[in-house]
Scaffold this motif. Structure first.
Motif, PDB file in Angstrom:
ATOM      1  N   LEU A  35      81.552  24.024  28.379  1.00  0.00           N
ATOM      2  CA  LEU A  35      80.170  23.665  28.062  1.00  0.00           C
ATOM      3  C   LEU A  35      79.955  22.582  27.006  1.00  0.00           C
ATOM      4  N   PRO A  36      80.854  22.389  26.041  1.00  0.00           N
ATOM      5  CA  PRO A  36      80.543  21.384  25.007  1.00  0.00           C
ATOM      6  C   PRO A  36      80.197  20.029  25.617  1.00  0.00           C
ATOM      7  N   GLY A  37      79.126  19.457  25.103  1.00  0.00           N
ATOM      8  CA  GLY A  37      78.677  18.156  25.597  1.00  0.00           C
ATOM      9  C   GLY A  37      77.765  18.239  26.806  1.00  0.00           C
ATOM     10  N   ASP A  38      77.609  19.419  27.383  1.00  0.00           N
ATOM     11  CA  ASP A  38      76.744  19.602  28.536  1.00  0.00           C
ATOM     12  C   ASP A  38      75.296  19.705  28.044  1.00  0.00           C
ATOM     13  N   VAL A  39      74.456  18.821  28.523  1.00  0.00           N
ATOM     14  CA  VAL A  39      73.069  18.799  28.079  1.00  0.00           C
ATOM     15  C   VAL A  39      72.406  20.146  28.394  1.00  0.00           C
ATOM     16  N   GLY A  40      71.780  20.720  27.419  1.00  0.00           N
ATOM     17  CA  GLY A  40      71.096  21.996  27.589  1.00  0.00           C
ATOM     18  C   GLY A  40      71.966  23.208  27.321  1.00  0.00           C
ATOM     19  N   ALA A  41      73.266  23.036  27.364  1.00  0.00           N
ATOM     20  CA  ALA A  41      74.168  24.174  27.207  1.00  0.00           C
ATOM     21  C   ALA A  41      74.255  24.672  25.779  1.00  0.00           C
ATOM     22  N   GLU A  42      73.837  23.860  24.823  1.00  0.00           N
ATOM     23  CA  GLU A  42      73.916  24.287  23.430  1.00  0.00           C
ATOM     24  C   GLU A  42      73.109  25.553  23.185  1.00  0.00           C
ATOM     25  N   ARG A  43      72.114  25.810  24.030  1.00  0.00           N
ATOM     26  CA  ARG A  43      71.314  27.035  23.907  1.00  0.00           C
ATOM     27  C   ARG A  43      72.160  28.285  24.114  1.00  0.00           C
ATOM     28  N   VAL A  44      73.195  28.150  24.921  1.00  0.00           N
ATOM     29  CA  VAL A  44      74.004  29.297  25.309  1.00  0.00           C
ATOM     30  C   VAL A  44      75.304  29.382  24.502  1.00  0.00           C
ATOM     31  N   LEU A  45      75.798  28.251  24.017  1.00  0.00           N
ATOM     32  CA  LEU A  45      77.110  28.226  23.378  1.00  0.00           C
ATOM     33  C   LEU A  45      77.261  29.202  22.218  1.00  0.00           C
ATOM     34  N   ALA A  46      76.294  29.268  21.340  1.00  0.00           N
ATOM     35  CA  ALA A  46      76.406  30.162  20.185  1.00  0.00           C
ATOM     36  C   ALA A  46      76.508  31.618  20.644  1.00  0.00           C
ATOM     37  N   GLU A  47      75.721  31.982  21.634  1.00  0.00           N
ATOM     38  CA  GLU A  47      75.744  33.357  22.133  1.00  0.00           C
ATOM     39  C   GLU A  47      77.062  33.681  22.838  1.00  0.00           C
ATOM     40  N   VAL A  48      77.593  32.708  23.563  1.00  0.00           N
ATOM     41  CA  VAL A  48      78.883  32.911  24.233  1.00  0.00           C
ATOM     42  C   VAL A  48      79.964  33.157  23.179  1.00  0.00           C
ATOM     43  N   GLY A  49      79.973  32.356  22.124  1.00  0.00           N
ATOM     44  CA  GLY A  49      80.953  32.536  21.059  1.00  0.00           C
ATOM     45  C   GLY A  49      80.797  33.867  20.340  1.00  0.00           C
ATOM     46  N   THR A  50      79.570  34.250  20.060  1.00  0.00           N
ATOM     47  CA  THR A  50      79.321  35.531  19.392  1.00  0.00           C
ATOM     48  C   THR A  50      79.748  36.695  20.269  1.00  0.00           C
ATOM     49  N   LEU A  51      79.450  36.619  21.558  1.00  0.00           N
ATOM     50  CA  LEU A  51      79.840  37.684  22.484  1.00  0.00           C
ATOM     51  C   LEU A  51      81.358  37.786  22.563  1.00  0.00           C
ATOM     52  N   ARG A  52      82.036  36.656  22.631  1.00  0.00           N
ATOM     53  CA  ARG A  52      83.502  36.668  22.658  1.00  0.00           C
ATOM     54  C   ARG A  52      84.037  37.367  21.410  1.00  0.00           C
ATOM     55  N   ASP A  53      83.504  37.018  20.253  1.00  0.00           N
ATOM     56  CA  ASP A  53      83.963  37.618  19.000  1.00  0.00           C
ATOM     57  C   ASP A  53      83.691  39.117  18.964  1.00  0.00           C
ATOM     58  N   LEU A  54      82.546  39.542  19.487  1.00  0.00           N
ATOM     59  CA  LEU A  54      82.234  40.976  19.552  1.00  0.00           C
ATOM     60  C   LEU A  54      83.239  41.728  20.420  1.00  0.00           C
ATOM     61  N   LEU A  55      83.576  41.132  21.556  1.00  0.00           N
ATOM     62  CA  LEU A  55      84.519  41.789  22.461  1.00  0.00           C
ATOM     63  C   LEU A  55      85.919  41.874  21.861  1.00  0.00           C
ATOM     64  N   LYS A  56      86.236  40.977  20.940  1.00  0.00           N
ATOM     65  CA  LYS A  56      87.533  40.995  20.273  1.00  0.00           C
ATOM     66  C   LYS A  56      87.599  42.038  19.158  1.00  0.00           C
ATOM     67  N   SER A  57      86.447  42.501  18.698  1.00  0.00           N
ATOM     68  CA  SER A  57      86.430  43.436  17.573  1.00  0.00           C
ATOM     69  C   SER A  57      86.890  44.826  18.020  1.00  0.00           C
ATOM     70  N   ASP A  58      87.326  45.608  17.045  1.00  0.00           N
ATOM     71  CA  ASP A  58      87.822  46.961  17.334  1.00  0.00           C
ATOM     72  C   ASP A  58      86.719  47.912  17.790  1.00  0.00           C
ATOM     73  N   SER A  59      85.517  47.707  17.273  1.00  0.00           N
ATOM     74  CA  SER A  59      84.396  48.578  17.664  1.00  0.00           C
ATOM     75  C   SER A  59      83.147  47.713  17.880  1.00  0.00           C
ATOM     76  N   PRO A  60      83.062  47.103  19.065  1.00  0.00           N
ATOM     77  CA  PRO A  60      81.916  46.228  19.344  1.00  0.00           C
ATOM     78  C   PRO A  60      80.600  46.994  19.368  1.00  0.00           C
ATOM     79  N   ASN A  61      79.567  46.368  18.875  1.00  0.00           N
ATOM     80  CA  ASN A  61      78.225  46.935  18.863  1.00  0.00           C
ATOM     81  C   ASN A  61      77.608  46.727  20.246  1.00  0.00           C
ATOM     82  N   VAL A  62      77.478  47.806  21.013  1.00  0.00           N
ATOM     83  CA  VAL A  62      77.012  47.687  22.393  1.00  0.00           C
ATOM     84  C   VAL A  62      75.567  47.191  22.481  1.00  0.00           C
ATOM     85  N   GLU A  63      74.755  47.558  21.516  1.00  0.00           N
ATOM     86  CA  GLU A  63      73.364  47.077  21.534  1.00  0.00           C
ATOM     87  C   GLU A  63      73.317  45.570  21.301  1.00  0.00           C
TER      88      GLU A  63
END
Length: 105
Positions: free
Chosen positions: A33-61
């Protein structure tokens, strides 16, 4: 990436993806997605979701909230003037799948 994601998530009604598969999928999107016009709206959430899934106890909410935000931003991307009709249909389907998938959290 879009076809792979839709194939992996199916219609979103059942969870057939492991957290590790989800992390790999999200990392693929982060690379695509980097550099894709309009995708910046989603990039932060994709990164945050990835980090949550990597955690030992992800917050499901928080996961559910991120999926719903991603669905909303994805639906907006489907209506961008630079998106052709076949891609728009797939993007709208992805938004629907993300919404449905979020109900599992």
């Amino acid at each position: 990436m879009l076809t792979d994601t839709l194939g992996l998530l199916g219609d979103g009604t059942t969870i057939n993806i492991t957290p590790d598969q989800g992390i790999l999928l999200l990392e693929g999107w982060l690379n695509a997605l980097p550099g894709d016009v309009g995708a910046e709206r989603v990039l932060a959430e994709v990164g945050t979701l990835r980090d949550l899934l990597k955690s030992d106890s992800p917050n499901v909410e928080q996961i559910r909230h991120l999926l719903l935000n991603m669905a909303r931003h994805t639906a907006t991307l489907a209506n961008e003037p630079t998106v052709d009709d076949p891609t728009s249909v797939q993007i709208k389907k992805l938004a629907d799948v993300l919404r449905t998938f979020s109900n599992h959290f």
